[in-house]
Motif scaffolding. Structure first.
Motif, PDB file in Angstrom:
ATOM      1  N   MET A   1       0.839  -1.194   0.000  1.00 55.09           N
ATOM      2  CA  MET A   1       0.000   0.000   0.000  1.00 55.09           C
ATOM      3  C   MET A   1       0.882   1.256   0.000  1.00 55.09           C
ATOM      4  SD  MET A   1      -2.826   1.292   2.811  1.00 55.09           S
ATOM      5  CE  MET A   1      -3.889  -0.114   2.516  1.00 55.09           C
ATOM      6  N   LYS A   2       0.559   2.184  -0.899  1.00 48.36           N
ATOM      7  CA  LYS A   2       1.331   3.412  -0.976  1.00 48.36           C
ATOM      8  C   LYS A   2       1.118   4.248   0.278  1.00 48.36           C
ATOM      9  CE  LYS A   2       2.054   7.529  -3.796  1.00 48.36           C
ATOM     10  NZ  LYS A   2       1.633   8.270  -5.021  1.00 48.36           N
ATOM     11  N   LYS A   3       2.213   4.765   0.813  1.00 49.46           N
ATOM     12  CA  LYS A   3       2.105   5.574   2.017  1.00 49.46           C
ATOM     13  C   LYS A   3       1.507   6.940   1.711  1.00 49.46           C
ATOM     14  CE  LYS A   3       5.614   3.576   5.000  1.00 49.46           C
ATOM     15  NZ  LYS A   3       6.736   3.853   5.925  1.00 49.46           N
ATOM     16  N   ARG A   4       0.783   7.465   2.682  1.00 49.88           N
ATOM     17  CA  ARG A   4       0.233   8.801   2.580  1.00 49.88           C
ATOM     18  C   ARG A   4       1.137   9.748   3.354  1.00 49.88           C
ATOM     19  NH1 ARG A   4      -6.150   8.858   2.997  1.00 49.88           N
ATOM     20  NH2 ARG A   4      -5.914  10.208   1.203  1.00 49.88           N
ATOM     21  N   LYS A   5       0.986  11.035   3.073  1.00 48.95           N
ATOM     22  CA  LYS A   5       1.954  12.002   3.605  1.00 48.95           C
ATOM     23  C   LYS A   5       1.264  13.158   4.333  1.00 48.95           C
ATOM     24  CE  LYS A   5       5.516  13.175   1.076  1.00 48.95           C
ATOM     25  NZ  LYS A   5       6.382  13.862   0.057  1.00 48.95           N
ATOM     26  N   LEU A   6       1.793  13.450   5.508  1.00 54.81           N
ATOM     27  CA  LEU A   6       1.460  14.669   6.241  1.00 54.81           C
ATOM     28  C   LEU A   6       2.652  15.614   6.138  1.00 54.81           C
ATOM     29  CD1 LEU A   6      -0.049  16.456   8.387  1.00 54.81           C
ATOM     30  CD2 LEU A   6       1.154  15.104  10.132  1.00 54.81           C
ATOM     31  N   VAL A   7       2.397  16.847   5.722  1.00 54.67           N
ATOM     32  CA  VAL A   7       3.433  17.874   5.738  1.00 54.67           C
ATOM     33  C   VAL A   7       3.049  18.921   6.772  1.00 54.67           C
ATOM     34  CG1 VAL A   7       4.635  19.682   4.463  1.00 54.67           C
ATOM     35  CG2 VAL A   7       4.102  17.514   3.329  1.00 54.67           C
ATOM     36  N   ARG A  28       6.704  12.281  14.545  1.00 57.00           N
ATOM     37  CA  ARG A  28       7.099  11.780  13.228  1.00 57.00           C
ATOM     38  C   ARG A  28       6.475  10.420  12.920  1.00 57.00           C
ATOM     39  NH1 ARG A  28      10.475  14.736   9.656  1.00 57.00           N
ATOM     40  NH2 ARG A  28      11.221  16.565  10.783  1.00 57.00           N
ATOM     41  N   GLU A  29       5.690   9.900  13.855  1.00 58.98           N
ATOM     42  CA  GLU A  29       5.025   8.613  13.647  1.00 58.98           C
ATOM     43  C   GLU A  29       3.518   8.839  13.654  1.00 58.98           C
ATOM     44  OE1 GLU A  29       6.415   5.736  12.977  1.00 58.98           O
ATOM     45  OE2 GLU A  29       8.458   6.550  13.120  1.00 58.98           O
ATOM     46  N   MET A  30       2.883   8.565  12.520  1.00 62.14           N
ATOM     47  CA  MET A  30       1.430   8.711  12.400  1.00 62.14           C
ATOM     48  C   MET A  30       0.772   7.392  12.008  1.00 62.14           C
ATOM     49  SD  MET A  30       0.459  11.886  12.985  1.00 62.14           S
ATOM     50  CE  MET A  30       1.395  13.393  13.319  1.00 62.14           C
ATOM     51  N   GLY A  31       1.490   6.303  12.146  1.00 62.17           N
ATOM     52  CA  GLY A  31       0.999   5.015  11.692  1.00 62.17           C
ATOM     53  C   GLY A  31       1.858   4.505  10.550  1.00 62.17           C
ATOM     54  N   ARG A  32       1.817   3.215  10.295  1.00 65.11           N
ATOM     55  CA  ARG A  32       2.755   2.623   9.355  1.00 65.11           C
ATOM     56  C   ARG A  32       2.516   3.054   7.914  1.00 65.11           C
ATOM     57  NH1 ARG A  32       0.954  -3.733   8.838  1.00 65.11           N
ATOM     58  NH2 ARG A  32      -1.181  -3.377   8.077  1.00 65.11           N
ATOM     59  N   ASN A  33       1.335   3.536   7.595  1.00 70.47           N
ATOM     60  CA  ASN A  33       1.039   3.937   6.222  1.00 70.47           C
ATOM     61  C   ASN A  33       1.172   5.443   6.000  1.00 70.47           C
ATOM     62  OD1 ASN A  33       0.442   1.291   5.329  1.00 70.47           O
ATOM     63  ND2 ASN A  33      -1.618   1.442   6.203  1.00 70.47           N
ATOM     64  N   GLY A  85       3.334  16.828  -2.385  1.00 74.40           N
ATOM     65  CA  GLY A  85       2.459  15.664  -2.463  1.00 74.40           C
ATOM     66  C   GLY A  85       1.751  15.323  -1.175  1.00 74.40           C
ATOM     67  N   ALA A  86       1.494  16.321  -0.330  1.00 73.15           N
ATOM     68  CA  ALA A  86       0.846  16.057   0.956  1.00 73.15           C
ATOM     69  C   ALA A  86      -0.609  15.646   0.767  1.00 73.15           C
ATOM     70  CB  ALA A  86       0.921  17.297   1.844  1.00 73.15           C
ATOM     71  N   GLN A 245      -6.375   7.318  -4.249  1.00 73.38           N
ATOM     72  CA  GLN A 245      -5.055   7.821  -3.897  1.00 73.38           C
ATOM     73  C   GLN A 245      -4.376   8.502  -5.076  1.00 73.38           C
ATOM     74  OE1 GLN A 245      -3.719   7.841  -0.926  1.00 73.38           O
ATOM     75  NE2 GLN A 245      -1.826   8.808  -1.553  1.00 73.38           N
ATOM     76  N   ALA A 246      -4.630   8.045  -6.302  1.00 74.90           N
ATOM     77  CA  ALA A 246      -3.975   8.625  -7.480  1.00 74.90           C
ATOM     78  C   ALA A 246      -4.330  10.084  -7.656  1.00 74.90           C
ATOM     79  CB  ALA A 246      -4.381   7.848  -8.737  1.00 74.90           C
ATOM     80  N   ALA A 247      -5.446  10.514  -7.079  1.00 77.11           N
ATOM     81  CA  ALA A 247      -5.862  11.906  -7.237  1.00 77.11           C
ATOM     82  C   ALA A 247      -4.975  12.860  -6.452  1.00 77.11           C
ATOM     83  CB  ALA A 247      -7.310  12.078  -6.778  1.00 77.11           C
ATOM     84  N   TYR A 248      -4.079  12.326  -5.633  1.00 73.77           N
ATOM     85  CA  TYR A 248      -3.274  13.170  -4.777  1.00 73.77           C
ATOM     86  C   TYR A 248      -1.875  13.403  -5.326  1.00 73.77           C
ATOM     87  CZ  TYR A 248      -6.846  12.742  -1.190  1.00 73.77           C
ATOM     88  OH  TYR A 248      -8.024  12.785  -0.498  1.00 73.77           O
ATOM     89  N   ALA A 249      -1.654  13.219  -6.620  1.00 75.42           N
ATOM     90  CA  ALA A 249      -0.335  13.487  -7.200  1.00 75.42           C
ATOM     91  C   ALA A 249       0.009  14.952  -7.034  1.00 75.42           C
ATOM     92  CB  ALA A 249      -0.334  13.123  -8.687  1.00 75.42           C
ATOM     93  N   ALA A 250       1.284  15.254  -6.776  1.00 74.00           N
ATOM     94  CA  ALA A 250       1.698  16.637  -6.532  1.00 74.00           C
ATOM     95  C   ALA A 250       1.541  17.463  -7.794  1.00 74.00           C
ATOM     96  CB  ALA A 250       3.162  16.670  -6.086  1.00 74.00           C
ATOM     97  N   THR A 251       0.901  18.629  -7.660  1.00 77.21           N
ATOM     98  CA  THR A 251       0.741  19.565  -8.762  1.00 77.21           C
ATOM     99  C   THR A 251       1.042  20.956  -8.258  1.00 77.21           C
ATOM    100  OG1 THR A 251      -1.606  19.807  -8.236  1.00 77.21           O
ATOM    101  CG2 THR A 251      -1.030  18.193  -9.923  1.00 77.21           C
ATOM    102  N   PRO A 252       1.537  21.856  -9.120  1.00 73.73           N
ATOM    103  CA  PRO A 252       1.817  23.216  -8.683  1.00 73.73           C
ATOM    104  C   PRO A 252       0.544  23.916  -8.262  1.00 73.73           C
ATOM    105  CG  PRO A 252       2.856  22.740 -10.803  1.00 73.73           C
ATOM    106  CD  PRO A 252       1.911  21.617 -10.515  1.00 73.73           C
TER     107      PRO A 252
END
Length: 266
Positions: A1-7, A28-33, A85-86, A245-252
């Motif tokens: 499973m692709k990890k999600r990101k918090l910034v 720095r730990e929000m769960g394994r994913n 990509g947050a 999840q694919a909808a969250y690709a980083a965009t300017p």
């Protein structure tokens, strides 16, 4: 499973005595994913803010050549989160007044799909050391937002806020001086769901706030007027849980300032 990101992003101007402590307190730990990254928006600091931030573990830095204002720094922070990509962005002041260790609680409504935009609420939680005139100012500006939005708001000036990816994409801060009131008005008027989360708050020990009453009122009230005068953006509500999840690709981000900052991502 692709990890999600918090910034987690910190707007900062001359906060060398505080910013390191804030960054060190960020979980720095929000769960394994999940992965967590820290972004600092250096708003033209003339001290060692950047050096202290990097020493404390900041992952990314954007530096303005000169002081542009808190609104401009938050605007760049939101745009930076999108570029990185947050899936969720969390803004926290760099003055060490807000509880970085309570970040998981503040973003929980977004992670669970209940909200798009959260605010760490001092007035629903615990406040230590705030002077009476600051309390009264916070209450008055919060009441104004509540009246304009026709809903209950406890803490409209909080310096700790969470954002879904869509909220970061759509947020529009109308002036550079500040962001607190116009950002909430902008997002709620667009239809984003806001939730307030009780937090603990302790007035800063080092340094002082940039806020001066006359300048603050002279900048904030006209900005509120301009925000309420323009039409709210139309948007189609999509439940967060249904967005792939694919909808969250980083965009300017279209509102990000160009050519005025030095960026170090990674």
């Amino acid at each position: 499973m692709k990890k999600r990101k918090l910034v987690v992003f910190l707007p900062a101007h001359n906060e060398e005595r505080n910013i390191g402590q804030v960054i060190e307190r960020i979980p720095r730990e929000m769960g394994r994913n999940w992965t967590v990254e820290v972004l600092v928006i250096d708003d033209g600091s003339a001290d060692g803010t950047v050096e202290e931030a990097l020493r404390a573990g900041a992952d990314h830095v954007v530096s303005f050549k000169e002081n542009r204002g808190l609104g401009a720094a938050v605007r760049e922070g939101l745009a930076g989160c999108v570029r990185l990509g947050a899936d969720i962005g969390l803004m926290i002041d760099a003055d060490n007044e807000y509880p970085a260790e309570e970040i998981p609680e503040v973003i929980a409504p977004i992670r669970e799909g209940r909200a798009d935009y959260t605010m760490g609420s001092r007035f629903k939680g615990t406040i230590r050391g705030m002077k009476l005139h600051r309390r009264l100012g916070n209450i008055c500006f919060t009441m104004l937002q509540a009246i304009l939005l026709r809903r209950m708001i406890w803490d409209g000036q909080s310096g700790m806020r969470g954002f879904s990816r869509e909220a970061m994409d759509c947020a529009d801060i109308i002036h550079d001086y500040n962001y607190a009131q116009v950002l909430t008005l902008n997002l709620v008027r667009q239809g984003f769901v806001m939730e307030e989360v009780p937090i603990t708050y302790q007035v800063r020990v080092h340094g002082q706030s940039f806020i001066k009453f006359r300048k603050y009122v002279g900048n904030v009230l006209p900005a509120i007027w301009r925000e309420m005068r323009r039409p709210a953006a139309e948007r189609e509500r999509v439940p967060r849980a249904a967005v792939p999840q694919a909808a969250y690709a980083a965009t300017p981000a279209g509102s990000a300032p160009q050519g005025e900052s030095k960026q170090r991502y990674g």
